[in-house]
Design a protein around this motif. Structure first.
Motif, PDB file in Angstrom:
ATOM      1  N   ALA A 103       0.334   6.604  -6.406  1.00 55.91           N
ATOM      2  CA  ALA A 103       1.104   5.638  -7.004  1.00 55.91           C
ATOM      3  C   ALA A 103       1.573   6.708  -8.075  1.00 55.91           C
ATOM      4  CB  ALA A 103      -0.633   4.920  -8.132  1.00 55.91           C
ATOM      5  N   ASP A 104       1.633   8.087  -8.581  1.00 54.03           N
ATOM      6  CA  ASP A 104       1.962   8.716  -9.222  1.00 54.03           C
ATOM      7  C   ASP A 104       3.254   9.024  -8.696  1.00 54.03           C
ATOM      8  OD1 ASP A 104       0.751   8.796 -11.740  1.00 54.03           O
ATOM      9  OD2 ASP A 104      -0.783  10.471 -10.655  1.00 54.03           O
ATOM     10  N   ALA A 105       3.371   9.415  -7.228  1.00 55.24           N
ATOM     11  CA  ALA A 105       4.984   9.691  -6.403  1.00 55.24           C
ATOM     12  C   ALA A 105       5.785   8.106  -6.548  1.00 55.24           C
ATOM     13  CB  ALA A 105       4.261   9.826  -4.408  1.00 55.24           C
ATOM     14  N   ALA A 106       5.191   7.501  -6.193  1.00 56.98           N
ATOM     15  CA  ALA A 106       5.360   5.656  -6.132  1.00 56.98           C
ATOM     16  C   ALA A 106       6.373   5.395  -7.162  1.00 56.98           C
ATOM     17  CB  ALA A 106       4.385   4.812  -5.486  1.00 56.98           C
ATOM     18  N   VAL A 107       5.866   6.065  -8.689  1.00 58.57           N
ATOM     19  CA  VAL A 107       6.712   5.935  -9.840  1.00 58.57           C
ATOM     20  C   VAL A 107       7.834   6.471  -9.829  1.00 58.57           C
ATOM     21  CG1 VAL A 107       5.824   6.216 -12.043  1.00 58.57           C
ATOM     22  CG2 VAL A 107       4.272   4.825 -11.394  1.00 58.57           C
ATOM     23  N   ASP A 162      -2.576   2.474  -4.453  1.00 58.85           N
ATOM     24  CA  ASP A 162      -3.068   3.853  -3.647  1.00 58.85           C
ATOM     25  C   ASP A 162      -4.595   2.936  -3.050  1.00 58.85           C
ATOM     26  OD1 ASP A 162      -4.588   4.791  -5.326  1.00 58.85           O
ATOM     27  OD2 ASP A 162      -2.608   5.979  -6.113  1.00 58.85           O
ATOM     28  N   ARG A 163      -4.902   3.714  -2.206  1.00 59.38           N
ATOM     29  CA  ARG A 163      -6.589   3.736  -1.756  1.00 59.38           C
ATOM     30  C   ARG A 163      -6.975   5.503  -1.547  1.00 59.38           C
ATOM     31  NH1 ARG A 163      -8.027  -0.389   2.371  1.00 59.38           N
ATOM     32  NH2 ARG A 163      -9.512  -0.116   1.116  1.00 59.38           N
ATOM     33  N   PRO A 164      -7.701   5.609  -2.440  1.00 52.61           N
ATOM     34  CA  PRO A 164      -8.422   6.853  -1.840  1.00 52.61           C
ATOM     35  C   PRO A 164      -9.579   6.467  -1.029  1.00 52.61           C
ATOM     36  CG  PRO A 164      -9.052   5.775  -4.242  1.00 52.61           C
ATOM     37  CD  PRO A 164      -8.899   4.766  -3.767  1.00 52.61           C
ATOM     38  N   GLY A 165      -8.654   7.915  -0.101  1.00 45.94           N
ATOM     39  CA  GLY A 165      -9.056   8.140   0.988  1.00 45.94           C
ATOM     40  C   GLY A 165      -8.707   6.878   2.360  1.00 45.94           C
ATOM     41  N   ALA A 166      -7.674   6.729   1.965  1.00 45.18           N
ATOM     42  CA  ALA A 166      -6.802   6.373   2.833  1.00 45.18           C
ATOM     43  C   ALA A 166      -6.015   6.688   3.802  1.00 45.18           C
ATOM     44  CB  ALA A 166      -6.095   4.630   1.606  1.00 45.18           C
ATOM     45  N   ARG A 167      -5.387   8.049   2.915  1.00 45.21           N
ATOM     46  CA  ARG A 167      -4.100   9.136   3.397  1.00 45.21           C
ATOM     47  C   ARG A 167      -5.041   9.147   4.636  1.00 45.21           C
ATOM     48  NH1 ARG A 167      -3.410  13.419  -1.127  1.00 45.21           N
ATOM     49  NH2 ARG A 167      -2.105  14.293   1.147  1.00 45.21           N
ATOM     50  N   THR A 168      -3.566   9.398   5.774  1.00 47.12           N
ATOM     51  CA  THR A 168      -3.676   8.993   7.281  1.00 47.12           C
ATOM     52  C   THR A 168      -3.084  11.126   7.605  1.00 47.12           C
ATOM     53  OG1 THR A 168      -1.329   8.588   7.278  1.00 47.12           O
ATOM     54  CG2 THR A 168      -2.976   6.956   7.771  1.00 47.12           C
ATOM     55  N   ASP A 169      -2.577  11.982   6.905  1.00 44.79           N
ATOM     56  CA  ASP A 169      -2.399  12.972   6.879  1.00 44.79           C
ATOM     57  C   ASP A 169      -3.078  13.796   6.663  1.00 44.79           C
ATOM     58  OD1 ASP A 169      -3.157  12.928   4.326  1.00 44.79           O
ATOM     59  OD2 ASP A 169      -0.631  14.085   3.720  1.00 44.79           O
ATOM     60  N   HIS A 170      -4.672  13.715   7.714  1.00 43.20           N
ATOM     61  CA  HIS A 170      -5.182  14.944   7.433  1.00 43.20           C
ATOM     62  C   HIS A 170      -6.651  15.106   8.344  1.00 43.20           C
ATOM     63  CE1 HIS A 170      -8.433  11.492   6.921  1.00 43.20           C
ATOM     64  NE2 HIS A 170      -8.272  11.015   6.258  1.00 43.20           N
ATOM     65  N   ALA A 191       0.955  -0.576  -0.367  1.00 45.09           N
ATOM     66  CA  ALA A 191       0.194  -0.074   0.085  1.00 45.09           C
ATOM     67  C   ALA A 191       0.779   1.205   0.311  1.00 45.09           C
ATOM     68  CB  ALA A 191      -0.794   0.213   0.904  1.00 45.09           C
ATOM     69  N   VAL A 192       0.238   1.751  -0.873  1.00 52.68           N
ATOM     70  CA  VAL A 192       0.792   3.191  -1.030  1.00 52.68           C
ATOM     71  C   VAL A 192       0.363   4.925  -0.963  1.00 52.68           C
ATOM     72  CG1 VAL A 192       3.304   2.301  -1.889  1.00 52.68           C
ATOM     73  CG2 VAL A 192       0.981   3.644  -3.161  1.00 52.68           C
ATOM     74  N   ARG A 193       0.851   5.977  -0.591  1.00 53.95           N
ATOM     75  CA  ARG A 193      -0.163   7.046  -0.443  1.00 53.95           C
ATOM     76  C   ARG A 193      -0.910   7.861  -2.231  1.00 53.95           C
ATOM     77  NH1 ARG A 193       0.450  10.615   4.344  1.00 53.95           N
ATOM     78  NH2 ARG A 193       2.031   9.012   6.141  1.00 53.95           N
ATOM     79  N   THR A 246      -7.788   0.129 -10.477  1.00 54.34           N
ATOM     80  CA  THR A 246      -8.585  -0.642  -9.997  1.00 54.34           C
ATOM     81  C   THR A 246      -9.536  -0.572  -8.870  1.00 54.34           C
ATOM     82  OG1 THR A 246      -7.684  -1.145  -7.995  1.00 54.34           O
ATOM     83  CG2 THR A 246      -5.712  -1.842 -10.196  1.00 54.34           C
ATOM     84  N   PRO A 247     -10.418  -1.594  -8.727  1.00 48.88           N
ATOM     85  CA  PRO A 247     -11.340  -1.410  -8.367  1.00 48.88           C
ATOM     86  C   PRO A 247     -11.281  -0.631  -6.440  1.00 48.88           C
ATOM     87  CG  PRO A 247     -11.259  -3.628  -9.134  1.00 48.88           C
ATOM     88  CD  PRO A 247     -10.693  -2.988  -9.622  1.00 48.88           C
ATOM     89  N   ILE A 248      -9.785  -1.051  -6.034  1.00 47.06           N
ATOM     90  CA  ILE A 248      -9.408  -0.424  -5.341  1.00 47.06           C
ATOM     91  C   ILE A 248      -8.817   0.337  -4.799  1.00 47.06           C
ATOM     92  CG2 ILE A 248     -10.089  -2.605  -3.782  1.00 47.06           C
ATOM     93  CD1 ILE A 248      -6.448  -3.327  -4.000  1.00 47.06           C
ATOM     94  N   GLY A 249      -7.946   0.995  -6.015  1.00 46.23           N
ATOM     95  CA  GLY A 249      -7.615   1.827  -5.861  1.00 46.23           C
ATOM     96  C   GLY A 249      -6.730   1.829  -7.349  1.00 46.23           C
TER      97      GLY A 249
END
Length: 79
Positions: A25-29, A66-74, A21-23, A46-49
């Motif tokens: 996908a573009d940053a991971a690339v 990455d998973r939309p809404g799964a960010r922990t920095d908010h 899991a990454v925050r 994909t169905p999960i991100g």
């Protein structure tokens, strides 16, 4: 996990060592390319991100999702 599809796609999927899991996908690339990884697929929805499959310089293959809404920095996020 049950997988189906064209043989060339299944061959890559069978070689994936792990899914991480990454925050973003573009940053991971960007980070993967910076360390010399080859992007095999993605980012693609994909169905999960969004998913990225990359081959690292040592030959290992990982999937990053990455998973939309799964960010922990908010505010109010758990993590």
């Amino acid at each position: 996990m049950l997988m189906s599809g064209p043989a060339q796609h299944l061959d890559v999927l069978r070689r994936i060592t792990a899914t991480l899991a990454v925050r973003d996908a573009d940053a991971a690339v960007a980070e993967l390319r910076a360390v010399g990884a080859d992007i095999i697929a993605g980012p693609q929805a994909t169905p999960i991100g969004r998913s990225v499959v990359a081959r690292h310089p040592d030959g290992s293959i990982f999937e990053y999702v990455d998973r939309p809404g799964a960010r922990t920095d908010h505010p109010g996020a758990r993590g």
